[in-house]
Design an enzyme around this catalytic site. Sequence first.
Site, mmCIF file in Angstrom:
data_model
loop_
_atom_site.group_PDB
_atom_site.id
_atom_site.type_symbol
_atom_site.label_atom_id
_atom_site.label_comp_id
_atom_site.label_asym_id
_atom_site.label_seq_id
_atom_site.Cartn_x
_atom_site.Cartn_y
_atom_site.Cartn_z
ATOM 1 C CG ASN A 42 -17.685 -19.663 -21.490
ATOM 2 O OD1 ASN A 42 -16.611 -20.207 -21.673
ATOM 3 N ND2 ASN A 42 -18.719 -20.302 -20.983
ATOM 4 C CD GLU A 44 -20.188 -19.877 -16.671
ATOM 5 O OE1 GLU A 44 -20.070 -20.433 -15.559
ATOM 6 O OE2 GLU A 44 -20.844 -20.368 -17.610
ATOM 7 C CB CYS A 53 -20.955 -14.987 -24.745
ATOM 8 S SG CYS A 53 -22.583 -15.256 -24.048
ATOM 9 C CD GLU A 55 -20.601 -16.607 -29.019
ATOM 10 O OE1 GLU A 55 -20.242 -16.556 -27.824
ATOM 11 O OE2 GLU A 55 -21.582 -17.263 -29.396
ATOM 12 C CB CYS A 86 -26.732 -15.577 -26.442
ATOM 13 S SG CYS A 86 -25.736 -14.129 -26.053
ATOM 14 C CB CYS A 89 -23.117 -13.078 -28.918
ATOM 15 S SG CYS A 89 -22.282 -13.322 -27.339
HETATM 16 N N1 THU Z 1 -22.203 -18.945 -23.913
HETATM 17 C C1 THU Z 1 -21.260 -18.470 -24.778
HETATM 18 O O1 THU Z 1 -20.121 -18.209 -24.399
HETATM 19 N N2 THU Z 1 -21.620 -18.304 -26.065
HETATM 20 C C2 THU Z 1 -22.826 -18.639 -26.591
HETATM 21 O O2 THU Z 1 -23.023 -18.475 -27.779
HETATM 22 C C3 THU Z 1 -23.874 -19.158 -25.717
HETATM 23 C C4 THU Z 1 -23.573 -19.215 -24.276
HETATM 24 C C5 THU Z 1 -21.805 -19.180 -22.523
HETATM 25 C C6 THU Z 1 -22.334 -18.218 -21.518
HETATM 26 C C7 THU Z 1 -22.269 -19.053 -20.256
HETATM 27 O O3 THU Z 1 -20.961 -18.952 -19.709
HETATM 28 C C8 THU Z 1 -22.457 -20.476 -20.725
HETATM 29 O O4 THU Z 1 -22.262 -20.448 -22.122
HETATM 30 C C9 THU Z 1 -23.840 -21.043 -20.414
HETATM 31 O O5 THU Z 1 -24.830 -20.192 -20.836
#
Ligand code: THU
Length: 131
Positions: A42, A44, A53, A55, A86, A89
């Site tokens: 991920n 941010e 994310c 994925e 999510c 994704c």
């Molecule tokens: N996140 C992912 O990278 N993948 C997921 O399947 C769920 C959420 C990340 C996004 C964000 O950086 C952090 O988790 C909190 O939501």
Amino acid sequence: MTDRDLINKAEEARKNGYAPYSRFPVGAALECYDGSVITGCNVENASLGCTICAERSAVCAAVSQGKQSFRRIAISSSGNEYCMPCGACRQVLSEFSTELEILCAREDGRYVSYRLSELLPHSFGRSNLGG
Ligand code: THU
């Protein structure tokens, strides 16, 4: 490659997770049908909605390397919960395979597995566009 091997790669990718806001780094390892594994984490952003994310990061890296045929993806997060992909994704993954196998691993290495079609039934896809 065993499920465990793929999860190990997702755990390794999680170390690169850039998560200064949520403090929730996530790693993903995408196994292609040619046997290669492409990882992502991920990423941010201070403008929170711009966050990518793990994925989708892995999918974009794979497609950028000319790979579009995926067998499995492992997702690794910290904590005692299984990190489920999510909605965004799920949709992005479904572009390439609705039968993708998804391994969701928590910090202690335990994992659950699903088919993408279970997590995103009746999905919108190219057939809806008449293609
Ligand atoms: N996140 C992912 O990278 N993948 C997921 O399947 C769920 C959420 C990340 C996004 C964000 O950086 C952090 O988790 C909190 O939501």
